[in-house]
Design a protein around this motif. Sequence first.
Motif, PDB file in Angstrom:
ATOM      1  N   VAL A  68      -4.231  22.140   8.751  1.00  0.00           N
ATOM      2  CA  VAL A  68      -3.453  21.377   9.742  1.00  0.00           C
ATOM      3  C   VAL A  68      -4.383  20.611  10.688  1.00  0.00           C
ATOM      4  O   VAL A  68      -4.230  19.399  10.897  1.00  0.00           O
ATOM      5  N   ARG A 103     -20.669  29.586   6.136  1.00  0.00           N
ATOM      6  CA  ARG A 103     -19.632  28.549   6.272  1.00  0.00           C
ATOM      7  C   ARG A 103     -19.936  27.493   7.328  1.00  0.00           C
ATOM      8  O   ARG A 103     -19.240  26.482   7.409  1.00  0.00           O
ATOM      9  N   SER A 120      -3.702  26.764  16.192  1.00  0.00           N
ATOM     10  CA  SER A 120      -3.280  26.501  14.808  1.00  0.00           C
ATOM     11  C   SER A 120      -4.006  27.481  13.904  1.00  0.00           C
ATOM     12  O   SER A 120      -4.961  27.131  13.220  1.00  0.00           O
ATOM     13  N   LYS A 139      -2.691  31.456  12.395  1.00  0.00           N
ATOM     14  CA  LYS A 139      -1.718  32.008  11.435  1.00  0.00           C
ATOM     15  C   LYS A 139      -0.662  32.708  12.249  1.00  0.00           C
ATOM     16  O   LYS A 139      -0.983  33.303  13.287  1.00  0.00           O
ATOM     17  N   GLY A 140       0.578  32.696  11.758  1.00  0.00           N
ATOM     18  CA  GLY A 140       1.672  33.290  12.512  1.00  0.00           C
ATOM     19  C   GLY A 140       1.391  34.725  12.923  1.00  0.00           C
ATOM     20  O   GLY A 140       1.636  35.121  14.065  1.00  0.00           O
ATOM     21  N   LEU A 150       1.399  26.080  17.606  1.00  0.00           N
ATOM     22  CA  LEU A 150       2.121  25.448  16.484  1.00  0.00           C
ATOM     23  C   LEU A 150       2.178  26.326  15.243  1.00  0.00           C
ATOM     24  O   LEU A 150       2.501  25.874  14.147  1.00  0.00           O
ATOM     25  N   ASN A 151       1.905  27.611  15.446  1.00  0.00           N
ATOM     26  CA  ASN A 151       1.924  28.512  14.301  1.00  0.00           C
ATOM     27  C   ASN A 151       3.347  28.828  13.850  1.00  0.00           C
ATOM     28  O   ASN A 151       4.273  28.797  14.643  1.00  0.00           O
TER      29      ASN A 151
HETATM   30  N1  NAP Z   1      -0.432  23.651   6.357  1.00  0.00           N
HETATM   31  C1  NAP Z   1       0.672  23.067   6.815  1.00  0.00           C
HETATM   32  O1  NAP Z   1       1.016  21.927   6.463  1.00  0.00           O
HETATM   33  C2  NAP Z   1       1.539  23.786   7.816  1.00  0.00           C
HETATM   34  C3  NAP Z   1       2.859  23.345   8.002  1.00  0.00           C
HETATM   35  C4  NAP Z   1       3.624  23.969   8.973  1.00  0.00           C
HETATM   36  C5  NAP Z   1       3.087  24.985   9.743  1.00  0.00           C
HETATM   37  N2  NAP Z   1       1.808  25.416   9.522  1.00  0.00           N
HETATM   38  C6  NAP Z   1       1.270  26.483  10.378  1.00  0.00           C
HETATM   39  O2  NAP Z   1       0.114  25.977  11.038  1.00  0.00           O
HETATM   40  C7  NAP Z   1      -0.852  27.030  11.212  1.00  0.00           C
HETATM   41  C8  NAP Z   1      -2.178  26.604  10.585  1.00  0.00           C
HETATM   42  O3  NAP Z   1      -1.969  26.372   9.194  1.00  0.00           O
HETATM   43  P1  NAP Z   1      -3.151  25.917   8.225  1.00  0.00           P
HETATM   44  O4  NAP Z   1      -2.480  25.499   6.963  1.00  0.00           O
HETATM   45  O5  NAP Z   1      -4.079  25.001   8.920  1.00  0.00           O
HETATM   46  O6  NAP Z   1      -3.867  27.334   7.960  1.00  0.00           O
HETATM   47  P2  NAP Z   1      -5.297  27.613   7.313  1.00  0.00           P
HETATM   48  O7  NAP Z   1      -5.749  26.429   6.517  1.00  0.00           O
HETATM   49  O8  NAP Z   1      -5.199  28.931   6.653  1.00  0.00           O
HETATM   50  O9  NAP Z   1      -6.238  27.725   8.582  1.00  0.00           O
HETATM   51  C9  NAP Z   1      -6.077  28.736   9.536  1.00  0.00           C
HETATM   52  C10 NAP Z   1      -7.215  28.656  10.520  1.00  0.00           C
HETATM   53  O10 NAP Z   1      -7.017  29.682  11.490  1.00  0.00           O
HETATM   54  C11 NAP Z   1      -8.228  30.410  11.635  1.00  0.00           C
HETATM   55  N3  NAP Z   1      -7.919  31.775  12.046  1.00  0.00           N
HETATM   56  C12 NAP Z   1      -7.209  32.701  11.371  1.00  0.00           C
HETATM   57  N4  NAP Z   1      -7.120  33.834  12.093  1.00  0.00           N
HETATM   58  C13 NAP Z   1      -7.793  33.602  13.251  1.00  0.00           C
HETATM   59  C14 NAP Z   1      -8.060  34.388  14.396  1.00  0.00           C
HETATM   60  N5  NAP Z   1      -7.604  35.645  14.505  1.00  0.00           N
HETATM   61  N6  NAP Z   1      -8.792  33.823  15.394  1.00  0.00           N
HETATM   62  C15 NAP Z   1      -9.246  32.555  15.295  1.00  0.00           C
HETATM   63  N7  NAP Z   1      -9.020  31.754  14.223  1.00  0.00           N
HETATM   64  C16 NAP Z   1      -8.302  32.295  13.221  1.00  0.00           C
HETATM   65  C17 NAP Z   1      -8.868  30.355  10.261  1.00  0.00           C
HETATM   66  O11 NAP Z   1     -10.223  30.649  10.384  1.00  0.00           O
HETATM   67  P3  NAP Z   1     -11.061  31.229   9.144  1.00  0.00           P
HETATM   68  O12 NAP Z   1     -11.248  30.062   8.221  1.00  0.00           O
HETATM   69  O13 NAP Z   1     -12.282  31.722   9.789  1.00  0.00           O
HETATM   70  O14 NAP Z   1     -10.222  32.322   8.535  1.00  0.00           O
HETATM   71  C18 NAP Z   1      -8.598  28.892   9.906  1.00  0.00           C
HETATM   72  O15 NAP Z   1      -9.497  28.032  10.541  1.00  0.00           O
HETATM   73  C19 NAP Z   1      -0.242  28.262  10.549  1.00  0.00           C
HETATM   74  O16 NAP Z   1       0.368  29.068  11.525  1.00  0.00           O
HETATM   75  C20 NAP Z   1       0.779  27.692   9.602  1.00  0.00           C
HETATM   76  O17 NAP Z   1       1.825  28.604   9.359  1.00  0.00           O
HETATM   77  C21 NAP Z   1       1.033  24.841   8.575  1.00  0.00           C
END
Ligand code: NAP
Length: 322
Positions: A31, A59, A91, A93-94, A117-118
């Motif tokens: 995102v 990384r 942004s 994880k939920g 926006l999670n």
């Molecule tokens: N992708 C979409 O199009 C979409 C659409 C609607 C809603 N969403 C929501 O938007 C949010 C982000 O989605 P995304 O697709 O970008 O997810 P993603 O690609 O899995 O990225 C998640 C990011 O959050 C970081 N993270 C996870 N746990 C963390 C923590 N405890 N502390 C700090 N950073 C943490 C991860 O870091 P690491 O890499 O170090 O694990 C990664 O940088 C989610 O809540 C998702 O449900 C996404």
Amino acid sequence: MEGNKLMKVMSVHADRETANSQIGFIGFGEVVYHTLAGLSKEGIRGMRVYSRSAKDPARSLLQQKRAGEVGAELAVSLEELVRSSRVIISSVKGDVSLEVAAEAARYLSPGQIFADLNNAIPSVKRRSAEIINACGAGFADVCLLELPIQVGSKALMYVSGDSAERFKNIMDCYNMNIQVIPGEAGIAASIKALVNIYQKGVQSVYLEFAACAHKAGIDIRLLEPLLVKPLVNLPREKDMAFWLIRGALLAKRKAGEMKEVLKMVEELGIHPIMLEATIQRLAWVARFEMNKYFEADMELDKYTEIIDKIFEISRDIELEVR
Ligand SMILES: NC(=O)c1ccc[n+]([C@@H]2O[C@H](COP(=O)([O-])OP(=O)(O)OC[C@H]3O[C@@H](n4cnc5c(N)ncnc54)[C@H](OP(=O)(O)O)[C@@H]3O)[C@@H](O)[C@H]2O)c1
């Protein structure tokens, strides 16, 4: 100009100025990367990002490369990002959003906005809002309704909560696609959860459907035109009203038909998970006998009356709506 009107104009003006100062993102996944890529294409650079994996030697090079591509600066810590940003967008994880909000709250001050926006459930967003508000900062419950990987920074976002308007005013300066939904934190999250029930339900039906077609020796592509636009002369956004009316009024017959189809699916050797749920939901609504109150050719725009009636009857006949 009246006092409170003047205050509002001054506050919008202040927010527009804020737009030139820091916006910070927590998380650097799909995102954030694609949102920043979209902004970068419009010449907007210099946003800040906290990525916990930027410290991971395996990384960090990749993270720096990605940050360079979208013109973002990597913050050295969550504390540094939060303290240096006027708007902080979480942004992650939920399932970790509450914990991230609680950690960010340790460094927040009055006047800042924390936007979440999670995909977190409404009760979690409300709890996050309480934690953020307790340190004097504002909270915006944001739900993302389009995919940044497809539309970059123009992805549609609904936002509710005490700082929804301020968040929109600031982000509008970046030509983002934000719509305020009146109400507290949790409202935007509820909308997202409802949309998810639909979208994930459709995905699951497609999967069961594809498995059945394969077993039946039918090329599923033959069915594509039948599914994409099943309703003639009706705009796509009226599909829900049309199917809801027919589902409620013809439930008994449809449940019976689907029990027969269930036998076919079992004969094919597929476990009819979605089909069993369909039969249960139709049998459930049939008990309310909506065909006593409405005609199947009723005006589409009146479909919400069916839902109201179900809830009204549920009290009289002590049949719980569940
Ligand atoms: N992708 C979409 O199009 C979409 C659409 C609607 C809603 N969403 C929501 O938007 C949010 C982000 O989605 P995304 O697709 O970008 O997810 P993603 O690609 O899995 O990225 C998640 C990011 O959050 C970081 N993270 C996870 N746990 C963390 C923590 N405890 N502390 C700090 N950073 C943490 C991860 O870091 P690491 O890499 O170090 O694990 C990664 O940088 C989610 O809540 C998702 O449900 C996404």
